[in-house]
Design an enzyme around this catalytic site. Structure first.
Site, PDB file in Angstrom:
ATOM      1  N   LEU A  71       0.803  -1.219   0.000  1.00 50.17           N
ATOM      2  CA  LEU A  71       0.000   0.000   0.000  1.00 50.17           C
ATOM      3  C   LEU A  71       0.839   1.275   0.000  1.00 50.17           C
ATOM      4  O   LEU A  71       0.316   2.372   0.172  1.00 50.17           O
ATOM      5  CB  LEU A  71      -0.986  -0.036   1.168  1.00 50.17           C
ATOM      6  CG  LEU A  71      -1.909  -1.274   1.136  1.00 50.17           C
ATOM      7  CD1 LEU A  71      -2.841  -1.276   2.327  1.00 50.17           C
ATOM      8  CD2 LEU A  71      -2.698  -1.373  -0.152  1.00 50.17           C
ATOM      9  N   CYS A  72       2.137   1.141  -0.218  1.00 51.48           N
ATOM     10  CA  CYS A  72       3.010   2.318  -0.321  1.00 51.48           C
ATOM     11  C   CYS A  72       2.798   3.047  -1.646  1.00 51.48           C
ATOM     12  O   CYS A  72       2.637   2.417  -2.687  1.00 51.48           O
ATOM     13  CB  CYS A  72       4.480   1.878  -0.285  1.00 51.48           C
ATOM     14  SG  CYS A  72       5.170   1.843   1.351  1.00 51.48           S
ATOM     15  N   HIS A  73       2.836   4.360  -1.587  1.00 48.32           N
ATOM     16  CA  HIS A  73       2.801   5.168  -2.803  1.00 48.32           C
ATOM     17  C   HIS A  73       4.181   5.177  -3.459  1.00 48.32           C
ATOM     18  O   HIS A  73       5.181   5.193  -2.757  1.00 48.32           O
ATOM     19  CB  HIS A  73       2.442   6.619  -2.460  1.00 48.32           C
ATOM     20  CG  HIS A  73       1.080   6.774  -1.870  1.00 48.32           C
ATOM     21  ND1 HIS A  73       0.828   6.532  -0.540  1.00 48.32           N
ATOM     22  CD2 HIS A  73      -0.103   7.139  -2.426  1.00 48.32           C
ATOM     23  CE1 HIS A  73      -0.467   6.740  -0.312  1.00 48.32           C
ATOM     24  NE2 HIS A  73      -1.055   7.104  -1.424  1.00 48.32           N
TER      25      HIS A  73
ATOM     26  N   MET B  92       9.033   4.229   5.047  1.00 45.58           N
ATOM     27  CA  MET B  92       9.148   2.861   4.545  1.00 45.58           C
ATOM     28  C   MET B  92      10.376   2.699   3.649  1.00 45.58           C
ATOM     29  O   MET B  92      11.003   1.635   3.632  1.00 45.58           O
ATOM     30  CB  MET B  92       7.879   2.434   3.790  1.00 45.58           C
ATOM     31  CG  MET B  92       6.630   2.336   4.663  1.00 45.58           C
ATOM     32  SD  MET B  92       6.877   1.520   6.268  1.00 45.58           S
ATOM     33  CE  MET B  92       7.483  -0.096   5.766  1.00 45.58           C
ATOM     34  N   GLU B  93      10.711   3.756   2.927  1.00 51.23           N
ATOM     35  CA  GLU B  93      11.906   3.705   2.071  1.00 51.23           C
ATOM     36  C   GLU B  93      13.162   3.529   2.942  1.00 51.23           C
ATOM     37  O   GLU B  93      14.059   2.751   2.611  1.00 51.23           O
ATOM     38  CB  GLU B  93      12.006   4.988   1.234  1.00 51.23           C
ATOM     39  CG  GLU B  93      11.094   4.999   0.015  1.00 51.23           C
ATOM     40  CD  GLU B  93       9.602   5.140   0.348  1.00 51.23           C
ATOM     41  OE1 GLU B  93       9.260   5.492   1.502  1.00 51.23           O
ATOM     42  OE2 GLU B  93       8.786   4.896  -0.551  1.00 51.23           O
TER      43      GLU B  93
ATOM     44  N   ASP C 135      23.646 -12.474   3.628  1.00 49.01           N
ATOM     45  CA  ASP C 135      23.907 -13.303   2.444  1.00 49.01           C
ATOM     46  C   ASP C 135      25.408 -13.518   2.232  1.00 49.01           C
ATOM     47  O   ASP C 135      25.843 -14.621   1.908  1.00 49.01           O
ATOM     48  CB  ASP C 135      23.300 -12.632   1.213  1.00 49.01           C
ATOM     49  CG  ASP C 135      23.530 -13.436  -0.051  1.00 49.01           C
ATOM     50  OD1 ASP C 135      23.309 -14.661  -0.024  1.00 49.01           O
ATOM     51  OD2 ASP C 135      23.916 -12.841  -1.079  1.00 49.01           O
TER      52      ASP C 135
END
Lengths: 160, 160, 160, 160, 160, 160
Positions: B77-79, B115-116, B130
């Site tokens: 739901l992020c723009h 969020m970024e 990793d």
């Protein structure tokens, strides 16, 4: 020992996508986990969401599955892997105001799927953060780690 | 109060990408952090990598920046947001055998970049996992959270 | 019967990417179709495009092929599949002012390619809409469906 | 008239991404719809899914929103557009054994969001197909089209 | 001869992703090269970057490896291929003020990896351009070509 | 001078996505070029393709436009940019058995579009290679470079 145990680098210290062409295609499985800790009120809202206000965990589950398929785009030296199964389970931990996420990823391939399971768990937890952040910016993602790994030359591994 | 504080859901509990069309374009900034805890020997290897065996943190930094640009693909739901700056800093915490990652993301836009920043930090830590997993499968990602947020209607927020 | 025929959900009703690790790798083929209905003048313009004003169908064909490769990113529970062939045919249906699109997708893999064929057909028709929408916003996509499917345990299936 | 109304082609008939740099940034909105027709038993299963067997429509909604953000990757000549809102509604049409999907997309930008709305609707319907195909391969996607469009030089448009 | 040697087109001249389903899975390898020519001062800056001012070539190497994994998204008729190895080497050519890049790509699959190697080399050189363009806009990418190819029906090929 | 002219690195030599938040949104344009040299017979085949055997250049043009939109995913430190125009022209150079590609990219934004134009040109030339490689593996991509750049603080720049 002259070789670095950091296998993603060659003898000169240059990064490469390591050769897995000689490894055999075997069934491989990895289980990863992680949790997000929040305020008690936030946890209540998310838990209630299952019934009527909005299904936060259902959306986080889909985000995790879709995220697992993008692992090799996100993690530079990961090989592209055709996942044969991804399952995501959530457990509400009332005592710690937390939601725990456990992802199982499987493939039949030449290299393991640890990163796919870990990436999926991270994306699930970030998605929960996104959906509840308007009321609780202080949520914290904790303990994202590998629980278990099977298949391939290194055999079965379990976290303590 | 009848409206859910889970703003990503409408009155019927259906998920949507919330309307930000009426919000003004302002400078926004978010700072996120997180760390990965490992064995002392693993930390030594990564730290030495800066000199000659392979630059784990340099690669994790690039992965973080690239990951920040994929946030709206990963978090449902992020723009989509045109980032104007992303910076990634690592700090080696010898005492706790950990590497800490701090990401600052900025935009001039209609919604925030929390969020970024959080996604970039997660991708950085997953990339470290990793690259070192061949020798230390038990590494654990901890304390991925927002440190600070500026810009927009809700103003300046800092974690305690 | 207690199991839901909705195989994308487990016994608790949670979505998962279903396990195909035990299925054998066999040649699989799917054919999907669909059409876009438009004004007669729009159809004439597109048909003429082949000669000199712009190749709408050539571009839609490329979009379809590229779209087929993104299927598992778009459809949440689809497995990533290494397509071995994709072919796209258009047929101009003058009587109904429509363009019909037929896509054949093939793989040698553990699961079918129905979604790849259907996604490619949808992307082709959406691309035609995009290219002609400046003159005909009322175009309508119709009858996107599976025509045929071969390979795998369920064998050969043909639409009536 | 010497100019082709197919604006995606230049005077020589070559495709281009048309210049929108001189258009002003205005609020734009598009509404698209479509439906998928199925057997009565399939519709019943999906409808029941809301309660306990698996939330097909909830997943299709997320797929639609995520798909809308990929529009410019799928449709070759579309401009990348920063969507400011996407909402997806489903309506069960018992009489016709169909599920109808309506998507509203909005932006503040230099070009319209018709393709974003149409792409989202297509992805929603394809996702429903995917989740129910094990029991009903004959499902058919119908009537994917634009319902309404607002903003920009061409003003308000509504389908008949 | 009536068949076009342009195998990406069928008998009617329509593009398709050619059928490789009948080809056997064999080990395949391709080596591609290319170079970027610049001012002497630019080359000195990049070369020094290895020590303290910023690792241009380390970043270009990661970009190349990540780019190789996106080849089938960028090149319309390429098959998706599970790469099993990618290695990137740079050589500084002081005499010509150039940096040479050589990429080796490998897979075990039904079709070759020439495009993966060539795409990776191009992305590496573009990334170098990006990082140095603030001081040297006139840099030029030259001689991007295949050096060698092994595996598959056509056997071993080497550039003159 | 203490600051590195490599602006993609900070004072400590760490890569970052540089801050463009304070730059104003202005119209920006970049023109890039490149060419692919081949055998005379290959050039003839591609040139004829326009009429009946398959439209190599039409497909390369679409690949270039789509590639331009992926630039910030491919080039690690590029900002995401909303392109407002992309045009691709090919010129057949019979004398040198080459096809020349020229791409113009435009935006109204905070940073330039040189990389978008250069990436598009590279993808176009790689796509031509892919489509003709079955008959001419020795084709060579040459002279990929910036021709012109307008807009932003640095003003108008033209290659010699």
């Amino acid at each position: 020992m002259t070789t670095s145990p950091l296998t993603h680098f060659d003898a000169e210290g240059q990064a490469h996508m390591v050769d897995v062409g000689n490894k055999s295609e075997t069934a491989r499985r990895a289980v990863a986990t992680g949790r997000i800790v929040m305020q008690a009120a936030t946890l209540a809202m998310i838990r209630d969401g299952h019934s009527k206000k909005g299904d936060v965990l259902g959306i986080a589950r889909i985000a995790a599955i879709q995220g697992s398929k993008r692992t090799s785009e996100l993690i530079p030296l990961c090989h592209p892997i055709p996942l044969t199964r991804v399952a995501v389970a959530f457990r509400i931990d009332e005592g710690n105001h937390a939601i725990e996420c456990e992802v199982t990823a499987e493939t039949v391939g030449r290299t393991g799927v640890e990163m796919e399971a870990l990436t999926a768990a991270s994306v699930a937890l970030l998605t929960i953060y996104d959906m509840a952040k308007a009321t609780d910016r202080g949520m914290c993602i904790e303990a994202v780690r590998l629980l278990e790994k099977e298949g391939g030359k290194s055999g079965h591994w379990k976290a303590d």
